[in-house]
Scaffold this motif. Structure first.
Motif, short mmCIF file in Angstrom:
data_model
loop_
_atom_site.label_atom_id
_atom_site.label_comp_id
_atom_site.label_asym_id
_atom_site.label_seq_id
_atom_site.Cartn_x
_atom_site.Cartn_y
_atom_site.Cartn_z
N ASP A 460 13.74 116.82 -42.00
CA ASP A 460 15.12 117.01 -41.19
C ASP A 460 15.35 118.59 -41.32
O ASP A 460 14.49 119.60 -41.62
CB ASP A 460 16.44 116.40 -42.26
N ALA A 461 16.36 118.97 -40.80
CA ALA A 461 16.88 120.24 -40.10
C ALA A 461 16.92 121.12 -41.50
O ALA A 461 16.97 122.47 -41.47
CB ALA A 461 18.13 120.37 -39.50
N GLN A 462 17.25 120.55 -42.71
CA GLN A 462 17.07 121.21 -44.04
C GLN A 462 15.94 121.34 -44.75
O GLN A 462 15.99 121.90 -45.92
CB GLN A 462 18.33 120.45 -44.73
N GLY A 463 14.92 120.64 -44.12
CA GLY A 463 13.68 121.06 -44.77
C GLY A 463 13.46 119.69 -45.91
O GLY A 463 12.43 120.08 -46.56
N GLY A 477 -2.57 111.91 -51.87
CA GLY A 477 -2.31 111.24 -52.89
C GLY A 477 -0.76 111.08 -53.46
O GLY A 477 -0.68 110.89 -54.82
N LEU A 478 0.06 111.28 -52.64
CA LEU A 478 1.23 111.45 -53.01
C LEU A 478 2.30 110.97 -51.75
O LEU A 478 1.76 111.03 -50.71
CB LEU A 478 1.89 112.99 -53.18
N ASP A 479 3.50 110.62 -52.22
CA ASP A 479 4.54 110.38 -51.34
C ASP A 479 5.56 111.40 -50.84
O ASP A 479 5.41 112.35 -51.64
CB ASP A 479 5.38 109.14 -51.51
N ALA A 480 6.51 111.17 -50.02
CA ALA A 480 7.36 112.24 -49.77
C ALA A 480 8.30 112.78 -51.03
O ALA A 480 8.75 111.48 -51.65
CB ALA A 480 8.38 111.95 -48.60
N CYS A 481 8.56 113.70 -51.53
CA CYS A 481 9.40 114.27 -52.44
C CYS A 481 10.35 115.32 -52.18
O CYS A 481 10.24 115.86 -51.10
CB CYS A 481 8.35 114.86 -53.63
N VAL A 482 11.58 115.36 -52.96
CA VAL A 482 12.49 116.09 -52.59
C VAL A 482 12.10 117.56 -53.12
O VAL A 482 12.12 117.79 -54.33
CB VAL A 482 13.92 115.80 -53.29
N LEU A 483 11.46 118.46 -52.37
CA LEU A 483 11.16 119.77 -52.86
C LEU A 483 11.63 120.63 -51.89
O LEU A 483 11.62 120.52 -50.39
CB LEU A 483 9.36 119.60 -52.67
N PRO A 484 11.65 122.04 -52.18
CA PRO A 484 12.06 123.18 -51.41
C PRO A 484 10.68 123.28 -50.47
O PRO A 484 9.33 123.28 -51.32
CB PRO A 484 12.37 124.25 -52.19
N GLU A 506 4.62 129.85 -46.19
CA GLU A 506 5.30 130.22 -45.06
C GLU A 506 4.21 129.88 -43.75
O GLU A 506 4.89 129.82 -42.54
CB GLU A 506 5.70 131.61 -44.72
N GLU A 507 3.02 129.43 -44.01
CA GLU A 507 1.89 129.22 -43.07
C GLU A 507 1.78 127.83 -42.80
O GLU A 507 0.89 127.34 -42.15
CB GLU A 507 0.51 130.02 -43.45
N ALA A 508 2.56 127.28 -43.75
CA ALA A 508 2.36 125.61 -43.59
C ALA A 508 2.84 125.12 -42.34
O ALA A 508 3.94 125.40 -41.67
CB ALA A 508 3.27 124.86 -44.46
N PRO A 509 2.05 124.21 -41.62
CA PRO A 509 2.35 124.02 -40.21
C PRO A 509 3.70 123.45 -39.83
O PRO A 509 4.65 123.67 -38.94
CB PRO A 509 1.54 123.09 -39.55
N LEU A 510 4.26 122.58 -40.87
CA LEU A 510 5.42 121.78 -40.61
C LEU A 510 6.69 122.89 -40.85
O LEU A 510 7.53 122.77 -40.15
CB LEU A 510 5.44 120.79 -41.79
N LEU A 511 6.59 123.72 -41.72
CA LEU A 511 7.43 124.79 -41.78
C LEU A 511 7.42 125.66 -40.69
O LEU A 511 8.58 126.14 -40.16
CB LEU A 511 7.40 125.57 -43.23
N ARG A 512 6.32 126.04 -39.87
CA ARG A 512 6.56 126.94 -38.92
C ARG A 512 7.09 126.18 -37.92
O ARG A 512 8.05 126.73 -36.91
CB ARG A 512 4.94 127.10 -38.46
N ALA A 513 6.93 124.78 -37.45
CA ALA A 513 7.78 123.88 -36.59
C ALA A 513 9.11 124.13 -37.05
O ALA A 513 9.90 124.08 -35.86
CB ALA A 513 7.02 122.56 -36.55
N GLN A 549 18.30 121.60 -32.92
CA GLN A 549 17.37 121.06 -33.87
C GLN A 549 17.81 120.29 -34.93
O GLN A 549 18.34 120.51 -35.89
CB GLN A 549 16.47 122.41 -34.37
N SER A 550 16.92 118.97 -35.10
CA SER A 550 17.35 117.94 -36.16
C SER A 550 16.21 117.87 -37.23
O SER A 550 16.25 117.28 -38.10
CB SER A 550 17.42 116.50 -35.28
N GLY A 551 15.08 118.76 -36.78
CA GLY A 551 14.15 118.63 -37.97
C GLY A 551 12.64 119.19 -37.36
O GLY A 551 12.69 120.06 -36.30
N ALA A 552 11.54 118.75 -37.93
CA ALA A 552 10.11 119.06 -37.33
C ALA A 552 9.25 117.83 -37.65
O ALA A 552 9.50 117.18 -38.56
CB ALA A 552 9.66 120.25 -37.82
N VAL A 553 8.05 117.70 -37.08
CA VAL A 553 7.13 116.86 -37.16
C VAL A 553 5.64 117.43 -37.05
O VAL A 553 5.61 118.50 -36.47
CB VAL A 553 7.12 115.65 -36.41
N VAL A 554 4.66 116.84 -37.98
CA VAL A 554 3.28 117.70 -37.83
C VAL A 554 2.58 116.27 -38.00
O VAL A 554 2.74 115.28 -38.54
CB VAL A 554 2.91 118.41 -39.22
#
Length: 804
Positions: A460-463, A477-484, A506-513, A549-554
């Motif tokens: 979402d928009a808050q990451g 090997g993991l599911d979605a977690c609440v992480l910064p 900062e180079e993670a594609p999802l964060l760049r989007a 902007q409501s979020g991002a997708v990769v």
């Protein structure tokens, strides 16, 4: 002039209370008033002094409400005599200030007004606070007589009485103004009468309702002027019979219920000034003073004609509402009913108002059997908590069949213990169908996401991560977690494309989007249990319907197998190229010797064949060189020696090196003036790029045309070098792959222009390794302009360092 030491003041809590009492009288800084001036005149006359003051002492000064014989309106509290007066009780007297150590150095003694004698009595409020003084002053030493002291104290009490009267008058004026404001702002017509029923005042609403001005009605009898006499006579007869005594057909008819302790409210028809009758709901209340003595009456008249008009407007509005407006009176242990129902009841329940006027049974019967129990339970719960009610249920409509409705209402507890609901019921059958279809589509999308072979992750928009499909869970090997976001690469095992270097967060594609960037084909690796999975990621920001902007997708594609095949291809090409290079070099050299005649004269019928063999061996050598360069570039083994140097000599060298080749195809190369630009490059690799671009331009240029070469500065502070030809241009279908390996516009066996198809691919890699970028502009039939851009010298960070 120096001031004496500060005069001691009382304790802080006592002083704050005294100041609050002083402010309560609202007299500080008010204009002069004759009543107070009379008292200072009397005080001066009785005491025989030229100066008399009414002084009020606040936090920093003493201010004079009245003054005789003194020009100033205030003096600092620090030097005031009155401060000593308010600290004690009774008259404070100083016979000779020059002989009193407390005042001998006081500026008021040593200078104007030359005080010698002072006597003051405190002005004490009803709650015991000394607010100031009534004082007399003389410029000669003296002493008051007992009679003068008594007179001063009596006059001081008169000052306080004036203060009290002034405050009460002020409060009374405020109350009168407030009452008049309330009267004028009342929505209903209000008339005030005396005990005999004569009108003493009325508000604006009464003037508008009856057509009279206040001046026309004040002093006139209320009933004689505004009531039909026949109606009064009828009502008087009824009251006389009920009470067993004669009731006069006048004002007594209106106040008779009040005399019996009842509420005087009744519908009447008042006479308008133009003669028509105005229907009103009349309410009469008695006015009592503070001693509970009856002083008059308040007559309130609510315009029923306006109410009737409002009811008509309500019906018109309700007819436009898509649904049923209602009032529902809920009595848990008695018969419940609908005090109001709009005409929409037919559209919702297939019923009319008469069918449910006295019972809610028909509505309850129309509710789907499976929904009845939960409907009643929700009503009871909302009635108990008085919370807003919302319930969706099904109705068996006699014409429409089964429909969905939404009911909303606000419950209000009534004095008799019942609950009155104000609400709306609307048909939501269409919305329910759309919701069911949306739910079906969402379920289908969910299943498609889970079935995809690509990994899909969204936030979402808050990451906050909101989506992890099955493939993503499998790869990480993991599911979605609440992480910064800064913890994503470490938690989810993200590495750079080499599979060994951790990916900076900062180079993670999802964060760049998420930052608004559109990411395409970003390669990285996911390292799970020591095994690297190579992926190519495409990421985009997501936007809501309002544009925010409501979020991002990769979306990540597994390219592990492709990377393995590419590695095998590179190894194969490298091996074959190295194995061919040595024998091919010998063949090329031998053919060169034979063709040059060094080995003897060659027969004419063999010369042409040997020339062809020599040319083709040269082309094959160039191909092997290109293959080896590509292999080095992709393997990261090509060395670059970067140094800051002028650009023009590099362009001139390229011109000299390629001029002869260009003249074989066209008129040659024209180098325009080059600005004094400096770039940080590997000179040999830059010459390789320029040779590729110039040789391509030469091969595709028409005979007799020039190739143009020039350099310029861009707006963003970079250097652009351009090569333009006037050939056929770049075909639309070839543009997307022009910089790919082995890419050629004409790949047939009969193509007219030679080349390996590696020159532009090598040029792109070389330019990007020198922190630049390459591209082209072209229109079919109008030639092509290939260009590359490099950082200027000012944007460079290092000089002469080799990069591998």
């Amino acid at each position: 002039m120096e001031l004496p030491p500060p005069t001691p003041v009382p304790s802080a809590p006592r002083e704050l209370s005294r100041l609050a009492a002083l402010l309560r009288y609202e007299i500080l800084d008010t204009p002069d008033e004759a009543a107070f001036d009379d008292i200072t005149q009397l005080a001066a006359r009785f005491c025989g002094t030229p100066i008399a003051l009414i002084s009020l002492v606040d936090q920093h000064r003493q201010w004079f409400k009245s003054r005789l014989g003194l020009d100033v309106s205030e003096t600092p509290r620090q030097i005031s005599f009155c401060t000593h007066t308010i600290e004690g009780e009774g008259v404070f007297e100083v016979p000779d200030a020059t002989r009193d150590p407390r005042f001998a150095d006081n500026p008021l003694v040593t200078g104007e007004p030359d005080i010698r004698f002072y006597a003051g009595t405190p002005l004490t409020s009803a709650d015991g606070y000394n607010l100031g003084t009534l004082c007399v002053i003389d410029r000669l030493p003296r002493q008051l007589s007992a009679e003068q002291r008594d007179t001063l104290e009596r006059l001081g009490r008169q000052v306080m009485r004036l203060f009290e009267e002034r405050l009460q008058a002020h409060h009374y004026a405020e109350q009168v103004a407030l009452q008049q404001a309330l009267l004028n702002s009342a929505a209903s017509a209000v008339l005030i009468t005396r005990l005999d029923g004569r009108i003493s005042s009325l508000n604006t609403a009464a003037e508008q309702l009856l057509g009279y001005t206040e001046r026309m009605l004040v002093g006139h009898s209320l009933t004689a002027t505004l009531f039909p006499q026949e109606a009064l006579a009828r009502r008087a007869a009824i009251l006389s019979k009920e009470r067993g005594k004669q009731i006069e057909a006048g004002f007594e008819v209106l106040i008779a219920p009040l005399q019996d302790g009842q509420r005087a409210m009744r519908e009447w028809r008042l006479l308008h000034r133009n003669g028509r009758e105005v229907p009103v709901l009349l309410n009469i209340s008695a006015i009592h003073d503070e001693l509970e003595l009856l002083r008059g009456y308040i007559v309130s008249a609510y315009d029923l004609a306006h109410q009737e008009n409002l009811q008509l407007q309500l019906r018109q509005i309700a007819a436009q509402v898509p649904g049923m407006l209602f009032q529902f009176c809920w009595r848990p242990n008695q018969q419940s009913s609908f005090p109001y129902l709009s005409e929409g009841v037919e559209a919702i329940y297939g019923l009319n108002g008469a069918q449910i006027a006295t019972s809610i049974g028909p509505i309850y019967s129309a509710v789907h059997p499976d929904d009845r129990a939960s409907l009643l339970a929700s009503i009871r719960e909302a009635a108990s908590s008085l919370s807003p009610w919302h319930f969706e249920h099904r109705i068996n409509h006699p014409r429409k069949g089964l429909i969905w409705v939404e009911a909303r209402a606000t419950p209000l507890r009534q004095p008799d213990g019942s609950v009155l609901w104000h609400g709306l019921v609307t048909d939501i059958t269409e919305r329910k169908a759309e919701q069911l279809e949306l739910d079906r589509q969402q379920e289908m999308n969910r299943r498609l996401l889970e079935a995809l072979s690509e990994a899909v992750i969204a936030c979402d928009a808050q990451g906050n991560l909101t989506l992890f499909n099955n493939t993503a869970r499998l790869w990480h090997g993991l599911d979605a977690c609440v992480l910064p976001p800064e913890r994503w690469p470490d938690h989810y095992h993200l590495y750079q494309a080499d599979g060994s270097t951790p990916l900076p967060w900062e180079e993670a594609p999802l964060l760049r989007a998420l930052r608004g960037e559109h990411v395409r084909n970003a390669e990285m690796a996911i390292l799970l249990d020591g095994v690297a999975r190579h992926v190519s990621a495409n990421a985009d920001p997501l936007f809501a319907s309002d544009g925010q902007q409501s979020g991002a997708v990769v979306v990540m594609h597994d390219i592990t197998e492709r990377k393995r095949i590419e590695k095998l291809q590179r190894e194969f090409v490298s091996t074959v190229s190295h194995e061919l290079r040595t024998p091919l070099t010998s063949i090329t050299a031998s053919l060169a010797l034979i063709c040059s005649g060094t080995m003897g004269e060659v027969p004419d019928h063999l010369q042409e064949l040997l020339d062809i063999a020599h040319q083709n061996s040269g082309r094959l050598s160039a191909l092997i060189d290109d293959l080896l360069d590509i292999d080095k570039l992709y393997a990261g083994k090509m060395q670059f020696s970067l140094a800051v140097q002028p650009l023009q000599p590099l362009l001139e060298q390229a011109l000299r090196s390629n001029q002869a080749y260009a003249e074989r195809y066209c008129r040659g190369i024209h180098l325009s003036d080059c600005p004094p630009l400096r770039v940080r490059v590997d000179a040999r690799r830059l010459q390789q790029v320029l040779s590729n671009l110039l040789s391509n331009a030469a091969k595709f240029s028409p005979t007799g045309e020039w190739i143009e070469l020039w350099a310029e500065s861009t707006r963003d502070g970079r250097v652009r070098v351009s090569v333009r030809d006037k050939g056929p241009g770049i075909a639309e279908g070839f543009r997307k792959r022009i910089f790919q390996k082995f890419a050629q516009a004409d790949s047939s066996d009969t193509r007219q222009q030679g080349g390996t198809g590696l020159g532009l691919a090598i040029s792109k890699e070389l330019i990007e390794h020198m922190d630049g970028r390459i591209g082209f502009d072209s229109r079919p039939g109008q030639g092509a302009c290939f260009w590359f851009e490099l950082p200027s010298h000012d944007q460079s960070h290092a000089t002469g360092e080799a990069r591998k």
